[in-house]
Design an enzyme around this catalytic site. Structure first.
Site, PDB file in Angstrom:
ATOM      1  N   GLU A 171      -6.498  19.967  19.213  1.00  0.00           N
ATOM      2  CA  GLU A 171      -5.614  18.798  19.313  1.00  0.00           C
ATOM      3  C   GLU A 171      -4.466  19.022  20.298  1.00  0.00           C
ATOM      4  O   GLU A 171      -3.305  18.938  19.930  1.00  0.00           O
ATOM      5  CB  GLU A 171      -5.030  18.464  17.928  1.00  0.00           C
ATOM      6  CG  GLU A 171      -6.064  17.992  16.932  1.00  0.00           C
ATOM      7  CD  GLU A 171      -6.483  16.536  17.125  1.00  0.00           C
ATOM      8  OE1 GLU A 171      -6.116  15.929  18.162  1.00  0.00           O
ATOM      9  OE2 GLU A 171      -7.200  16.032  16.256  1.00  0.00           O
ATOM     10  N   GLU A 179     -14.965  19.274  13.022  1.00  0.00           N
ATOM     11  CA  GLU A 179     -14.354  18.963  11.730  1.00  0.00           C
ATOM     12  C   GLU A 179     -15.053  17.716  11.204  1.00  0.00           C
ATOM     13  O   GLU A 179     -15.272  16.767  11.950  1.00  0.00           O
ATOM     14  CB  GLU A 179     -12.854  18.666  11.869  1.00  0.00           C
ATOM     15  CG  GLU A 179     -12.038  19.869  12.284  1.00  0.00           C
ATOM     16  CD  GLU A 179     -10.535  19.572  12.451  1.00  0.00           C
ATOM     17  OE1 GLU A 179     -10.032  18.614  11.843  1.00  0.00           O
ATOM     18  OE2 GLU A 179      -9.893  20.312  13.213  1.00  0.00           O
TER      19      GLU A 179
HETATM   20  C1  IPT Z   1      -7.393  17.221  12.356  1.00  0.00           C
HETATM   21  C2  IPT Z   1      -6.807  18.544  12.730  1.00  0.00           C
HETATM   22  O1  IPT Z   1      -7.510  19.138  13.763  1.00  0.00           O
HETATM   23  C3  IPT Z   1      -6.740  19.490  11.597  1.00  0.00           C
HETATM   24  O2  IPT Z   1      -5.886  20.535  11.958  1.00  0.00           O
HETATM   25  C4  IPT Z   1      -6.255  18.802  10.356  1.00  0.00           C
HETATM   26  O3  IPT Z   1      -4.983  18.307  10.584  1.00  0.00           O
HETATM   27  C5  IPT Z   1      -7.157  17.680  10.035  1.00  0.00           C
HETATM   28  O4  IPT Z   1      -7.194  16.779  11.078  1.00  0.00           O
HETATM   29  C6  IPT Z   1      -6.720  16.887   8.833  1.00  0.00           C
HETATM   30  O5  IPT Z   1      -6.468  17.647   7.722  1.00  0.00           O
HETATM   31  S1  IPT Z   1      -6.593  16.029  13.386  1.00  0.00           S
HETATM   32  C7  IPT Z   1      -6.787  14.446  12.706  1.00  0.00           C
HETATM   33  C8  IPT Z   1      -5.770  13.557  13.304  1.00  0.00           C
HETATM   34  C9  IPT Z   1      -8.116  13.880  13.006  1.00  0.00           C
END
Ligand code: IPT
Length: 994
Positions: A416, A492
């Site tokens: 990010e 993710e």
């Molecule tokens: C995404 C992040 O990469 C991760 O660090 C964590 O924050 C996660 O989301 C949520 O728990 S960023 C999100 C804006 C898609």
């Protein structure tokens, strides 16, 4: 401190190795002083003669914000934010209020070391460290999760040495470390002094290639001096038949066993130079992008991964080797085969374990600038040339330290951090330094610098488009062509916050259907909460805001598959089942078993099969069966063993419980045939169940004499209650007042649940209203329904009441009828029909809520279990006969919310140990039992705020919504929603005595 420079005075980064020149560990108790700002810094604290006897004692490694907990932070408090920086965005400046830890330790200079360089090494200091040895300034460093070494050859003495370190919480580098985690600081990984003997390598780079076609491994060990010139050495790898060869040459070894995460074969050996013997562990494998796929040893991988932050609820990001072992073992035990080290390189020992026990690793650089997104990405360091040295430095330190780990198959530029030239420069540097691995970065959807197209939280629909290669085009034709040539990963997905993640199976199905989709990484491994203590001595898990932070992101930090104490959440059990590498399919007609081997490399010879056959939990037989040897990716069907066929034909077993439905189920399990470092032999990897048609059609249903019983309720109720079979119904309202002797309070329709974290989230896919489910349900008034009796018929042994059920202020209401009838002398049944108004569109549940005496604490059921399940999280539960105490039916999510549903229930007995009642689903029901109401559950912010109210709250549902992953991602899939359609709950009641 407020410069974009990465630091000054550090040595060139290198790989880590164990050698015969061992480190002197400086970990232990140090002197510590915290200053809240620059004005409070201690002048001359670095002078060896400085008197620090009044200072505190603090262990190193540790994080100072966690000192004093669980009672109260002794120094500055921890703070949690996700995206937003907890300080004004004014790079490279940081606030004057900058908590600064001053550390001092004295140590004896090691004697008898060979001539050569002395090096002081920090494995991790968060975030900005200035370092003096014996009063001499060595330099300063940033990059919290990156190792740094200083040359102390001149500064170190043989006698007593005094090391002084000033650690600032905030520095310009904080702008590069905006990971979604606690802001906590200190010397949090080990500190050591090392001897680098004269003539010893400054760096070692092990190249260990594997040619899958010929089975040949090639080993090249590149040892270099400080100027990058090759150093001569001798290689000895007895297991490879290599003894005393020149390390500068490439060595081909035929017939090596390759390294994979499924079979992590490491060859141990040594590199001997004139000055040092270096221990090496080599895994032969080739990582490549070929034919649009990520392959290792020629085989395309399917990554079943998790994102792992380093966290311990007591010690923060200081974690022990035991915790690392526990993490890797738990991952392996739960069929996880990959880990993304979100969002920084882990403690180096974690990667040793990944090498040894086998996990594919995406090693991520310590970089995130997410908070700039809240300011339109203005001045993002990723695209500002002034920051390029810092970003390159971080990438370099990541790769150089970890480049000899066979488990690492991809380098990730960070998380990010938007887009920009500096990210491109990092990618280019990585490719030139280590072409043997792929480059990953998610933040640039055009994927110009990377070898995999990576995204986070994309919906099932979008991922399917990507699988089909029909996704929307990238920014230019050239970029689009490049991106279409890449495999796809979800770095993710399936945000594991609270109750969930729902819908894992849908993603897994896509991965298994479309070769381009090579898997994903669930967000995230562990709830990152902090053990804290309330004044009256109750320990609880704290999250954002619990330390009084003015800006915070609440419980968004508690979003793991593991609870903070590292016990498995229902989400982890679900994930384990969904990603099981072996699929078993039982055919009860053909009396056969199909074994689909979903391993990428292994055949099934490492597994043992066993079976059990049961009538509602009463075992008819159990045994083992020969495991067919199925090659990776193949499928074989075998017949049931004769014992299983025979057991399946036995007459129905005596249940010891009368009148309750019996079903016959066969369960086949695949367990580990051998012990592994991470699990004992027999550990379950996969299982399947199927219902067997009973050989004997007749079930022994003996109906006992009529049990109508009297009720315990208040006199008025007693007088006016008419018994229908075993239940009493209030003849004025048509409502249930007692089941046998058990008084029932307020048994009425419910269409609401205490919102889950996912119900609080706004679905990313923006389907429907663009609001959270919670907002929607409350707007519909589902949390505050009122009843109006419209029609009532009291007959002989039956009663029907019809109600309008709606919330205040709205003209939308459901039409609900409660129809009671005696089914036999011992049984009464309820048919509750609910016709919701069209305005209610999508609802959390449709069921009957009952309040019962709180003494009813014992629950025994036949259905899915043993754990909780919702429609989109019901893969890991299996049919069986289960018993639990009321308290064990509550799932302890860090933030209280709907939980504990038992699904697919055929019948349930709820008693105080002696008497109570049974509910029989016609055919199945969902049940939830709590010692508090859903409303109390929705009000509480921490589990300890929930206090039993003396009643048993029972929900019996005919329809229940899934949970989805809208806390960060798509909402509940349409198939798991409860839409505003008529639903009938049919359930029978019996009074029971044990
Ligand atoms: C995404 C992040 O990469 C991760 O660090 C964590 O924050 C996660 O989301 C949520 O728990 S960023 C999100 C804006 C898609």
């Amino acid at each position: 401190m407020e410069s974009a420079s990465p630091g000054e005075g550090a040595l060139v980064p290198r790989s880590w190795w164990d050698s015969d020149a061992p480190p002197v560990l400086l970990d232990g108790i140090w002197r510590f002083h915290l200053s809240p700002d620059a004005a409070g810094l201690t002048p001359d604290f670095q002078a060896p003669a400085f008197d620090d006897r009044q200072w505190d004692l603090l262990p190193v490694p540790s994080m100072w914000q966690l000192a004093g907990l669980p009672e109260a932070p002794r120094y500055s408090p921890p703070a949690y934010t996700n995206v937003i920086y907890p300080f004004p965005v004014d790079p490279p400046l940081v606030p004057d209020a900058n908590p600064t830890g001053e550390y001092r330790v004295s140590f004896a200079g090691p004697r008898g070391w060979p001539a050569g360089r002395r090096v002081l090494r920090f494995d991790g200091v968060d975030s900005h460290a200035t370092v003096w040895l014996n009063g001499t300034l060595l330099g300063w460093s940033t990059g919290s999760r990156l190792a740094v070494e200083f040359d102390v050859t001149d500064a170190m003495r043989e006698g007593e040495n005094v090391l002084a370190v000033r650690v600032r919480q905030w520095s310009a580098a904080s702008y590069l470390e905006d990971q979604d985690m606690w802001w906590v600081s200190g010397i949090f990984r080990s500190v050591s002094v090392l001897c680098r003997p004269s003539g010893a390598p400054a760096d070692v780079f092990v190249h260990s290639d594997f040619d899958a076609h010929s089975g040949t491994g090639t080993l090249t060990v590149e040892a270099t001096d400080t100027d990058g010139r090759a150093i001569a050495g001798r290689l000895d790898f007895p297991g490879l038949g290599i003894t005393g060869v020149d390390s500068r040459k490439a060595h081909s070894v035929t017939g090596v066993r390759p390294w994979t995460a499924e079979d992590p074969v490491l060859y141990r050996g040594t590199l001997t130079t004139d000055a040092e013997i270096i221990e090496l562990r080599v895994g032969f494998r080739r990582v490549e992008l070929r034919g649009g796929l990520l392959r290792v040893n020629d085989v395309p991988l399917l990554l079943r991964g998790v994102n792992r932050h380093e966290w311990n609820p007591v010690t923060g990001r200081t974690i022990s080797i035991e915790t690392m072992r526990q993490d890797v073992a738990l991952m392996k035990q739960h069929n996880i085969n990959a880990v993304r080290t979100s969002h920084y390189p882990p403690d180096r020992r974690f990667l040793d374990l990944c090498d040894e026990w086998g996990l594919w690793v995406i090693d991520e650089c310590d970089l995130e600038t997410h908070g700039f997104s809240l300011n339109g990405w203005r001045n993002n360091p990723s695209d500002d040339p002034a920051w390029q040295p810092a970003l390159l430095d971080r990438m370099r330190r990541t790769v150089e330290r970890d480049k000899n780990h066979p488990s690492v198959i991809m380098w990730s530029l960070g998380n990010e951090s938007g887009v920009g030239r500096n990210l491109s420069a990092m990618a280019q540097w990585v490719k030139s330094r280590d072409p043997s691995r792929l480059v990953h970065y998610e933040g640039d959807w055009d994927s110009k610098d990377v070898d995999v197209y990576s995204r986070m939280y994309a919906s099932v629909d979008e991922v399917e488009q990507i699988g089909l290669r029909t996704e929307k085009a990238a920014a230019t034709e050239e970029l689009d062509a490049h991106r279409r040539s890449l495999p796809f990963l979800l770095c993710e997905y399936a945000h594991a916050m609270g109750n969930g993640p729902g819908g894992l199976g849908e993603y897994q199905h896509l991965y298994q259907t479309y070769p381009r989709l090579q898997g994903g990484f669930v967000w995230e491994w562990l709830d990152q909460a902090i053990v804290s203590r309330r004044a009256h001595g109750v320990d609880f898990y704290a999250y954002g805001g619990d330390f009084g932070e003015p800006v915070h992101d609440g419980n968004f930090i508690a979003d793991g598959l593991l609870f903070p104490d590292r016990t498995a959440s229902p989400g982890l059990l679900e994930f384990k089942k969904v990603i099981a590498p072996v699929r078993l399919i039982i055919d009860t007609t053909a009396r056969s078993l199909q074994v689909d081997n979903g391993y990428d490399f292994l055949d099934t010879s490492g597994l043992n099969l066993s079976w059990v056959i049961e009538d509602a939990g009463v075992v008819l037989g159990r045994g083992t069966m020969a495991t067919p040897v199925v090659a990776a990716g193949e499928s074989v069907t075998v017949d049931w063993p004769a014992e299983l066929v025979a057991a399946a034909a036995l007459p129905t077993a005596d249940q010891g419980v009368t009148g309750l439905p019996v079903e016959r189920w066969v369960t086949v399990t695949a367990g580990l045939a051998h012990e592994h470092a991470w699990a004992s032999s027999g550990h379950e990897i996969a299982w399947a169940q199927a219902r067997v048609a009973e050989a004997e059609a007749e079930l022994a249903v003996e109906v006992e004499a009529a049990v109508t019983g009297s009720t315990r309720g208040i006199a008025g109720q007693l007088r006016r209650s008419g018994p229908i079979g075993p239940v009493s119904i209030d003849t004025r309202t048509g409502m249930l007042t007692a089941i046998g002797d058990v008084a029932v309070h307020d048994a009425r329709v419910t269409c609401w649940r205490a919102p889950t974290d996912n119900d609080h989230g706004i679905p990313h896919d923006q389907r429907g209203t663009g609001r959270s489910m919670d907002t929607h349900w409350r707007a519909m008034g589902l949390d505050r329904l009122q009843h109006k009796l419209i029609d009532l018929t009291n007959g002989d042994q039956e009663s029907t009441a019809v109600y309008h059920v709606g919330p205040a202020g709205s003209d939308a209401h459901a039409l609900v009828s409660y129809r009671w009838a005696r089914t036999d002398p011992a049984e009464a049944s309820l048919e509750m029909t609910v016709e919701p108004p069209p305005q209610w569109t999508t609802m959390p549940r449709i069921g009957l809520a009952l309040q019962l005496p709180g003494e009813l604490q014992q629950v025994d059921w036949f259905g899915l279990g043993p754990g909780e399940a919702y429609p989109d999280t019901a893969t890991a539960v299996r049919i069986g006969r289960y018993a639990a105490a009321l308290e064990d039916l509550q799932t302890p999510y860090v933030f209280p919310q709907e939980n504990g549903n038992r699904r697919g229930v055929r019948w349930v007995e709820i008693t105080d140990g002696r008497t109570g009642f049974a509910l029989i689903g016609k055919p199945i029901i969902d049940i939830t039992l709590r010692p508090w109401s859903s409303h109390s559950l929705s009000e509480a912010r921490h589990p300890h705020e929930l206090v039993p109210d003396g009643l048993l709250h029972l929900d019996v549902d005919a329809a229940l919504a899934g949970v989805g992953t809208a806390s960060c991602g798509p909402g509940i899939l349409p198939v798991y929603e409860v839409t505003a359609r008529p639903v009938t709950l049919t359930v029978a009641f019996r009074a029971v005595e044990i």
